[in-house]
Structure formats: structure tokens, C-alpha cells
Design an enzyme around this catalytic site. Structure first.
Site, mmCIF file in Angstrom:
data_model
loop_
_atom_site.group_PDB
_atom_site.id
_atom_site.type_symbol
_atom_site.label_atom_id
_atom_site.label_comp_id
_atom_site.label_asym_id
_atom_site.label_seq_id
_atom_site.Cartn_x
_atom_site.Cartn_y
_atom_site.Cartn_z
ATOM 1 N N ASP A 92 3.290 -3.239 -0.706
ATOM 2 C CA ASP A 92 2.297 -2.753 0.252
ATOM 3 C C ASP A 92 1.646 -1.516 -0.352
ATOM 4 O OD1 ASP A 92 0.822 -2.078 2.494
ATOM 5 O OD2 ASP A 92 2.512 -1.169 3.544
ATOM 6 N N ASP A 94 -1.382 1.207 0.396
ATOM 7 C CA ASP A 94 -2.415 1.696 1.307
ATOM 8 C C ASP A 94 -2.548 3.205 1.201
ATOM 9 O OD1 ASP A 94 -0.462 2.934 2.894
ATOM 10 O OD2 ASP A 94 -0.319 1.244 4.264
ATOM 11 N N ASP A 272 4.510 1.321 -1.304
ATOM 12 C CA ASP A 272 5.390 1.729 -0.214
ATOM 13 C C ASP A 272 6.765 1.132 -0.508
ATOM 14 O OD1 ASP A 272 6.704 2.304 2.116
ATOM 15 O OD2 ASP A 272 5.111 1.617 3.448
#
EC number: 2.7.7.-
Length: 370
Positions: A92, A94, A272
Site C-alpha cells: 500500500d 499513499d 505501509d
């Protein structure tokens, strides 16, 4: 309440008009969703794509998820009773892990995260040897991307093994001491080889090298003029081999640490880590809508990633030909569908896709027009 009702109605329209993109072995996945009213509902299971699509048409989700893991009994409430059979390797990426993202616009965030995705893909393909077919890339619908590795090589990996992969990609253990030890093996690929080449490049340019020395640079540069094993030290530092790590002084270490920090900034990928290490993780369902933006979780061909623009490709067709009135508390600028919007505080008439974005992000609210 108006914004809530309108968003629910438009999301419902989307799910009636679109098909989800089905992960493999959907009957072995746990499904979860967040409704427009209430908290997350999970431990659901569906036998096939028809069942889940029928479900989302009846129960419009604000957010829809599925497990990266495969289970024998995915609808069991207790994890140990689900009977884990393996899991995809998930990354992930972001804005939460990008330094300075709190001062960036939404568009700047997307561009910055994209750089880290490209670095991750480079690691997966060139260092770990996964082929394109094993890597599934999705725009998350929000502020980043999800990368799934779907391969027999990863399904059985436990959390510790996944953490090692994450640390490698983030260069967590990539320190000068570890680099000097590892250089004895003279690796022919990977971050150490790239770092070695990076050092050679910097030492080949005196003005470039100057950036990485804190102190009297002229004095330091003269110290590189001495001979080591029949060669000038500066020449050894410039050569693209591992001999340089055998002759480093304390002053060299200071320079190398500064170069290493610069190297990490350019080549590490900010992922992440808890998402990667979690073998039971729920991740956004491909083809679903992100509840805060109204944008779709969109598959991306990794060979076309450089040209991918989520503010075009992730905008649902069903939202493109409608307009809504929104009230903004402050001015706002964004480019979507190749159109630059410079909105003033107060009432604005905008395309529906932008209205859903503004209201979902709490930048504005729908206005009821009579």
C-alpha cells in the site's frame, strides 16, 4: 444530510451500472464493507461474482474490501477458524508515508506517490524476479496505489518473511556498516550494486561531491590524492567496483553517509509496512468506489503506468454527464478530466464526479436546488 443522501444515491447508481473486477478464487475470500450509515461489516463470504454483485446492488457500500488471504471458511468470525491457506503479497503506497505530503495538493500527492510505485515495481521485477503477470497494480481510488503480487512464491510467506521484503524495499537495514560487510560478496544486482555505482558517479564529479562533505572540502579532496595499492584513492572511489569499501577513512564515512541518505531518498519506496506484513489484510475491492473521492479502484497496466492519470481514468463514466451544485467554504483548484477547475468559496455548479470528490473530501457540501 443532503450530501449523505445524494452520495448514497449516486453510489447506488454506480453499482447498478458497473461490474466489479473479480479477484481470483472469490469464494475463498473474506468480504467486508463500510455502509453509508454505521461501522464496518466483515466476515462475509460469497460463492461467485453474481452473488457479490447482487449484494452490493442491494447494500450500497461506501467502501468495499476483500481479503488478500485465502481461507477454507472465510465467513467464520474467529480468525483461527477461517483456516488460512495463504495470502497475496500486498503493498500500500499513499500520502501517509510521504514526507511533506501535508503541504501538497491532491494532484501533487498523486504524482509523488507514483514515483514510489515505480521504484517498488523496479524492485519486484528486477530484484525479486516477478514477471508482469504476477503483479497486479491498482489505483486505490484515494491518495495512492495498491500493488498485489499473485504468485506461488509468496502465498505461504509468514509475517516475518514479508517484513524482510518490506525492509529491503524501504532500505531499512541499508546502513554503511552493513554495506561494507555485504560488499565483500560483490553482489551483481540489487541496491548495493546501485549504491556502488552511485558513489562512483558522485566521486567522478568534484562539484557534485562537494555537496556531500560538511567542512573544508579542499582539504578533504587533497586527501583523496594519496596512493592506495598503487592507485590514487580518488581513482579507486571512481571505479565501478567494490574495492572502495576496503579503504574508507572516517572522513569518507561521513561523506558516504550523506550520499546514502540522498540515495535512499531517490531509490527507496515508501510502503505501509503493516499492510505488507499482515497476512489477513482486507484491501479495497477492484472496481469499487472510494467513499471519500467517488473515484474507482482502477486496474493499471504496469507497462502503461507512466502515462496513467487517475483523475481521468478512475472517473466513472456514469458520473461524467451530470452536474450538481455544491457549496465550498474556501477556494479550491483541481484538474480532472483534463479540465482545470478554479472554484470560489460559495456556490458552484460542477460535474457530478467533481461534486462527489469535493463532498467526500469534506471540501464542500451538496446544495438542494428547487
Amino acid at each position: 444530510m443532503i450530501s449523505y443522501d445524494k452520495s448514497l444515491n449516486y453510489f447506488s447508481l454506480y453499482y447498478r451500472s458497473n461490474h466489479l473486477i473479480m479477484p481470483d478464487l472469490i469464494s475463498k475470500r473474506e468480504i467486508g464493507y463500510i455502509p453509508f450509515s454505521g461501522t464496518m461489516i466483515r466476515h462475509l463470504s460469497f460463492r461467485n461474482h453474481r452473488e457479490i454483485e447482487s449484494f452490493v446492488k442491494r447494500n450500497t457500500p461506501r467502501h468495499l474490501y476483500y481479503s488478500s488471504a485465502y481461507y477454507i471458511k472465510p465467513d467464520e468470525k474467529r480468525m483461527e477458524k477461517k483456516i488460512w491457506e495463504g495470502a497475496e503479497l500486498i503493498f500500500d503506497l499513499d500520502a501517509d508515508h510521504i514526507p511533506g505530503s501535508d503541504k501538497m495538493t491532491y494532484e501533487e500527492i498523486l504524482l509523488e506517490v507514483k514515483k514510489h510505485v515505480s521504484r517498488l515495481l523496479n524492485y519486484l521485477i528486477n530484484d525479486f524476479g516477478f514477471d508482469d503477470d504476477s503483479i497486479k497494480l491498482y489505483f486505490s481510488g484515494g491518495r495512492g496505489y495498491h500493488v498485489h503480487v499473485v504468485s506461488d512464491r509468496v502465498y505461504s510467506l509468514d509475517s516475518d518473511a514479508r517484513r524482510e521484503i518490506g525492509n529491503y524495499i524501504k532500505m531499512e537495514d541499508f546502513t554503511i556498516d552493513n554495506i561494507i560487510r555485504a560488499s565483500r560478496e560483490k553482489p551483481e544486482s540489487g541496491p548495493l550494486k546501485r549504491f556502488n555505482e552511485y558513489i562512483s558517479e558522485i566521486y567522478s564529479d568534484e562539484n557534485y561531491l562537494k555537496r556531500f562533505y560538511n567542512g573544508d572540502f579542499d582539504r578533504y579532496y587533497k586527501s583523496l590524492d594519496v596512493y592506495k595499492d598503487g592507485k590514487k584513492k580518488i581513482d579507486i572511489m571512481r571505479e565501478n567496483n567494490y574495492e572502495k569499501f576496503k579503504i574508507v577513512s572516517k572522513r569518507d564515512l561521513d561523506v558516504l553517509n550523506n550520499i546514502l541518505n540522498d540515495f535512499k531518498d531517490k531509490y527507496s519506496a515508501e510502503i505501509d509496512e503493516p499492510v505488507t506484513t499482515d497476512v489477513h489484510r482486507l484491501i479495497r475491492f477492484p472496481g469499487s468506489l472510494h467513499g471519500k473521492t467517488g473515484l474507482a479502484v482502477t486496474p493499471v497496466n504496469i507497462n502503461e503506468f507512466d502515462n496513467f492519470d487517475p483523475l481521468i481514468s478512475a472517473v466513472p463514466e456514469v458520473f461524467k454527464d451530470k452536474y450538481e451544485h455544491v457549496y465550498l467554504n474556501s477556494d479550491y483548484m483541481i484538474t480532472m478530466m483534463n479540465e482545470k477547475f478554479s472554484l470560489n468559496a460559495g456556490e458552484n455548479k460542477v460535474p457530478l464526479y467533481l461534486a462527489l470528490f469535493l463532498t467526500g473530501m469534506k471540501i464542500g457540501n451538496f446544495i438542494e436546488k428547487k
